[in-house]
Design a protein around this motif. Structure first.
Motif, PDB file in Angstrom:
ATOM      1  N   ALA A 253      31.135  30.403  42.966  1.00  0.00           N
ATOM      2  CA  ALA A 253      31.892  30.643  41.740  1.00  0.00           C
ATOM      3  C   ALA A 253      32.385  32.085  41.679  1.00  0.00           C
ATOM      4  O   ALA A 253      33.528  32.348  41.283  1.00  0.00           O
ATOM      5  CB  ALA A 253      31.025  30.320  40.524  1.00  0.00           C
ATOM      6  N   ARG A 254      31.531  33.015  42.079  1.00  0.00           N
ATOM      7  CA  ARG A 254      31.912  34.433  42.069  1.00  0.00           C
ATOM      8  C   ARG A 254      33.098  34.679  42.999  1.00  0.00           C
ATOM      9  O   ARG A 254      34.061  35.343  42.638  1.00  0.00           O
ATOM     10  CB  ARG A 254      30.727  35.304  42.487  1.00  0.00           C
TER      11      ARG A 254
ATOM     12  N   ALA B 175      35.336  32.502  44.101  1.00  0.00           N
ATOM     13  CA  ALA B 175      36.534  31.819  43.603  1.00  0.00           C
ATOM     14  C   ALA B 175      37.187  32.632  42.481  1.00  0.00           C
ATOM     15  O   ALA B 175      38.410  32.798  42.461  1.00  0.00           O
ATOM     16  CB  ALA B 175      36.177  30.419  43.118  1.00  0.00           C
ATOM     17  N   ARG B 176      36.373  33.148  41.553  1.00  0.00           N
ATOM     18  CA  ARG B 176      36.915  33.980  40.471  1.00  0.00           C
ATOM     19  C   ARG B 176      37.536  35.257  41.027  1.00  0.00           C
ATOM     20  O   ARG B 176      38.582  35.707  40.549  1.00  0.00           O
ATOM     21  CB  ARG B 176      35.825  34.321  39.460  1.00  0.00           C
ATOM     22  N   GLN B 177      36.918  35.810  42.048  1.00  0.00           N
ATOM     23  CA  GLN B 177      37.425  37.030  42.661  1.00  0.00           C
ATOM     24  C   GLN B 177      38.824  36.799  43.254  1.00  0.00           C
ATOM     25  O   GLN B 177      39.721  37.614  43.091  1.00  0.00           O
ATOM     26  CB  GLN B 177      36.459  37.503  43.744  1.00  0.00           C
ATOM     27  N   ILE B 178      39.013  35.669  43.902  1.00  0.00           N
ATOM     28  CA  ILE B 178      40.308  35.347  44.494  1.00  0.00           C
ATOM     29  C   ILE B 178      41.368  35.179  43.408  1.00  0.00           C
ATOM     30  O   ILE B 178      42.499  35.676  43.532  1.00  0.00           O
ATOM     31  CB  ILE B 178      40.202  34.081  45.371  1.00  0.00           C
ATOM     32  N   ILE B 179      41.013  34.520  42.322  1.00  0.00           N
ATOM     33  CA  ILE B 179      41.982  34.306  41.244  1.00  0.00           C
ATOM     34  C   ILE B 179      42.306  35.628  40.542  1.00  0.00           C
ATOM     35  O   ILE B 179      43.462  35.873  40.194  1.00  0.00           O
ATOM     36  CB  ILE B 179      41.481  33.230  40.268  1.00  0.00           C
ATOM     37  N   ARG B 180      41.312  36.489  40.368  1.00  0.00           N
ATOM     38  CA  ARG B 180      41.584  37.813  39.793  1.00  0.00           C
ATOM     39  C   ARG B 180      42.541  38.600  40.681  1.00  0.00           C
ATOM     40  O   ARG B 180      43.434  39.300  40.195  1.00  0.00           O
ATOM     41  CB  ARG B 180      40.284  38.584  39.585  1.00  0.00           C
TER      42      ARG B 180
ATOM     43  N   CYS C  31      46.009  37.360  40.114  1.00  0.00           N
ATOM     44  CA  CYS C  31      46.520  37.899  38.849  1.00  0.00           C
ATOM     45  C   CYS C  31      46.971  39.350  39.030  1.00  0.00           C
ATOM     46  O   CYS C  31      48.019  39.753  38.519  1.00  0.00           O
ATOM     47  CB  CYS C  31      45.452  37.820  37.762  1.00  0.00           C
ATOM     48  N   ALA C  32      46.192  40.126  39.765  1.00  0.00           N
ATOM     49  CA  ALA C  32      46.541  41.519  39.994  1.00  0.00           C
ATOM     50  C   ALA C  32      47.837  41.642  40.788  1.00  0.00           C
ATOM     51  O   ALA C  32      48.683  42.489  40.484  1.00  0.00           O
ATOM     52  CB  ALA C  32      45.404  42.229  40.732  1.00  0.00           C
ATOM     53  N   ILE C  33      48.016  40.796  41.782  1.00  0.00           N
ATOM     54  CA  ILE C  33      49.239  40.817  42.584  1.00  0.00           C
ATOM     55  C   ILE C  33      50.457  40.546  41.715  1.00  0.00           C
ATOM     56  O   ILE C  33      51.496  41.186  41.858  1.00  0.00           O
ATOM     57  CB  ILE C  33      49.159  39.776  43.726  1.00  0.00           C
ATOM     58  N   ARG C  34      50.323  39.623  40.781  1.00  0.00           N
ATOM     59  CA  ARG C  34      51.442  39.220  39.936  1.00  0.00           C
ATOM     60  C   ARG C  34      51.554  40.063  38.672  1.00  0.00           C
ATOM     61  O   ARG C  34      52.491  39.886  37.888  1.00  0.00           O
ATOM     62  CB  ARG C  34      51.287  37.747  39.564  1.00  0.00           C
ATOM     63  N   GLY C  35      50.598  40.931  38.417  1.00  0.00           N
ATOM     64  CA  GLY C  35      50.629  41.750  37.215  1.00  0.00           C
ATOM     65  C   GLY C  35      50.303  40.972  35.957  1.00  0.00           C
ATOM     66  O   GLY C  35      50.806  41.265  34.882  1.00  0.00           O
ATOM     67  N   ILE C  36      49.449  39.957  36.098  1.00  0.00           N
ATOM     68  CA  ILE C  36      49.065  39.106  34.972  1.00  0.00           C
ATOM     69  C   ILE C  36      47.727  39.584  34.420  1.00  0.00           C
ATOM     70  O   ILE C  36      46.823  39.922  35.175  1.00  0.00           O
ATOM     71  CB  ILE C  36      48.932  37.630  35.431  1.00  0.00           C
ATOM     72  N   LYS C  37      47.608  39.558  33.095  1.00  0.00           N
ATOM     73  CA  LYS C  37      46.336  39.898  32.465  1.00  0.00           C
ATOM     74  C   LYS C  37      45.323  38.801  32.788  1.00  0.00           C
ATOM     75  O   LYS C  37      45.631  37.611  32.731  1.00  0.00           O
ATOM     76  CB  LYS C  37      46.526  40.008  30.953  1.00  0.00           C
ATOM     77  N   VAL C  38      44.122  39.196  33.150  1.00  0.00           N
ATOM     78  CA  VAL C  38      43.073  38.253  33.547  1.00  0.00           C
ATOM     79  C   VAL C  38      42.578  37.489  32.319  1.00  0.00           C
ATOM     80  O   VAL C  38      42.361  38.063  31.262  1.00  0.00           O
ATOM     81  CB  VAL C  38      41.904  39.009  34.215  1.00  0.00           C
TER      82      VAL C  38
ATOM     83  N   LEU D  16      37.645  34.338  33.500  1.00  0.00           N
ATOM     84  CA  LEU D  16      37.498  35.014  34.793  1.00  0.00           C
ATOM     85  C   LEU D  16      36.701  36.306  34.670  1.00  0.00           C
ATOM     86  O   LEU D  16      36.235  36.828  35.669  1.00  0.00           O
ATOM     87  CB  LEU D  16      38.870  35.360  35.374  1.00  0.00           C
ATOM     88  N   LYS D  17      36.539  36.807  33.470  1.00  0.00           N
ATOM     89  CA  LYS D  17      35.855  38.083  33.271  1.00  0.00           C
ATOM     90  C   LYS D  17      34.349  37.970  33.373  1.00  0.00           C
ATOM     91  O   LYS D  17      33.672  38.958  33.577  1.00  0.00           O
ATOM     92  CB  LYS D  17      36.233  38.686  31.917  1.00  0.00           C
ATOM     93  N   THR D  18      33.805  36.770  33.247  1.00  0.00           N
ATOM     94  CA  THR D  18      32.351  36.608  33.326  1.00  0.00           C
ATOM     95  C   THR D  18      31.892  36.870  34.762  1.00  0.00           C
ATOM     96  O   THR D  18      32.601  36.605  35.723  1.00  0.00           O
ATOM     97  CB  THR D  18      31.926  35.189  32.913  1.00  0.00           C
ATOM     98  N   THR D  19      30.692  37.344  34.887  1.00  0.00           N
ATOM     99  CA  THR D  19      30.184  37.700  36.212  1.00  0.00           C
ATOM    100  C   THR D  19      29.633  36.575  36.962  1.00  0.00           C
ATOM    101  O   THR D  19      29.572  35.479  36.770  1.00  0.00           O
ATOM    102  CB  THR D  19      29.073  38.768  36.113  1.00  0.00           C
TER     103      THR D  19
END
Length: 108
Positions: free
Chosen positions: A83-84, A86-91, A94-101, A105-108
């Protein structure tokens, strides 16, 4: 005559200094060679601006699900680590596209 300080034993087609040196060796005028190099730089800059597909939250959740399943298939990591990752990849997407997370996805 200008010389590339990096590529001493060969010409690199992507190096502006190598192109300028090559143009000078061929007898092209300095201004023509520099114009060619500048136009190449502009073309490279326009190519570097990559447009990405839209990345809505629904698509992100679907990707998270697929990544989680893929990571769980490997027996070497547990569910929490899967899970960690997978969330890291999606974050990262989001960073590549300049999208707010999103909050999920913010949970650890």
């Amino acid at each position: 005559m200008s010389a590339c300080n990096i590529h001493k034993n060969f010409f690199d087609e992507n190096c502006p200094d190598c192109k300028l040196e090559y143009a000078e060796l061929k007898g092209m005028t300095q201004s023509k060679a520099q114009e060619d190099v500048k136009s190449e730089k502009r073309a490279d800059e326009s190519r570097s601006k990559i447009s990405y597909k839209e990345f809505p939250e629904e698509r992100a959740k679907k990707l998270y699900e697929e990544l989680l399943i893929q990571f769980m298939r490997t027996k070497s990591i547990n569910e929490v680590e899967a899970a960690r990752r997978a969330r890291q990849i999606i974050r990262k997407q989001c960073a590549i596209r300049g999208i707010k997370v999103w909050n999920w996805l913010k949970t650890t």
